[in-house]
Design an enzyme around this catalytic site. Sequence first.
Site, mmCIF file in Angstrom:
data_model
loop_
_atom_site.group_PDB
_atom_site.id
_atom_site.type_symbol
_atom_site.label_atom_id
_atom_site.label_comp_id
_atom_site.label_asym_id
_atom_site.label_seq_id
_atom_site.Cartn_x
_atom_site.Cartn_y
_atom_site.Cartn_z
ATOM 1 N N LEU A 76 0.840 -1.197 0.000
ATOM 2 C CA LEU A 76 0.000 0.000 0.000
ATOM 3 C C LEU A 76 0.874 1.245 0.000
ATOM 4 O O LEU A 76 1.936 1.269 0.610
ATOM 5 C CB LEU A 76 -0.900 0.005 1.233
ATOM 6 C CG LEU A 76 -1.842 -1.190 1.395
ATOM 7 C CD1 LEU A 76 -2.597 -1.082 2.711
ATOM 8 C CD2 LEU A 76 -2.806 -1.280 0.231
ATOM 9 N N ASP A 77 0.410 2.288 -0.692
ATOM 10 C CA ASP A 77 1.127 3.561 -0.606
ATOM 11 C C ASP A 77 0.604 4.338 0.604
ATOM 12 O O ASP A 77 -0.280 3.867 1.325
ATOM 13 C CB ASP A 77 0.998 4.362 -1.909
ATOM 14 C CG ASP A 77 -0.428 4.737 -2.257
ATOM 15 O OD1 ASP A 77 -1.299 4.767 -1.366
ATOM 16 O OD2 ASP A 77 -0.684 5.018 -3.446
ATOM 17 N N SER A 78 1.137 5.517 0.856
ATOM 18 C CA SER A 78 0.779 6.270 2.062
ATOM 19 C C SER A 78 -0.700 6.663 2.084
ATOM 20 O O SER A 78 -1.334 6.652 3.136
ATOM 21 C CB SER A 78 1.662 7.504 2.205
ATOM 22 O OG SER A 78 1.519 8.346 1.074
#
Length: 121
Positions: A76-78
């Site tokens: 997952l990205d931020s």
Amino acid sequence: MSFARLALRSVTRSRPIFAASTRQTLAFRANYSAAAGLSQETIQSRVLNVLKGFEKVDADKVRLTTSSSFTDDLGLDSLDAVEVVMAVEEEFAIEIPDAEADEIKTVQQAIDYIAKTPEAH
């Protein structure tokens, strides 16, 4: 309302009660908040179910455990991590302050935060 403000309000707010005497004395009774009563297993199960239901986590390709990192293990990205924390907030009907939400980077950190939050249900 933040956890600290809610906890402080429920501990410091006392309600007057009248004592049964002829002098009409005023006594105060403190109200204390009880722990949420959610078991560690219940919290873990619900957090993992939130992650399994998250569209960007492919539970078939990724081994989802309590030690999984949102970015490293789940890919997952931020922004996705923020959405996961928001989904956890919704699942447990709590509000996590932004500063504390930024520190939640793994599944275990989310579980630990919920476990220490008395208003979670």
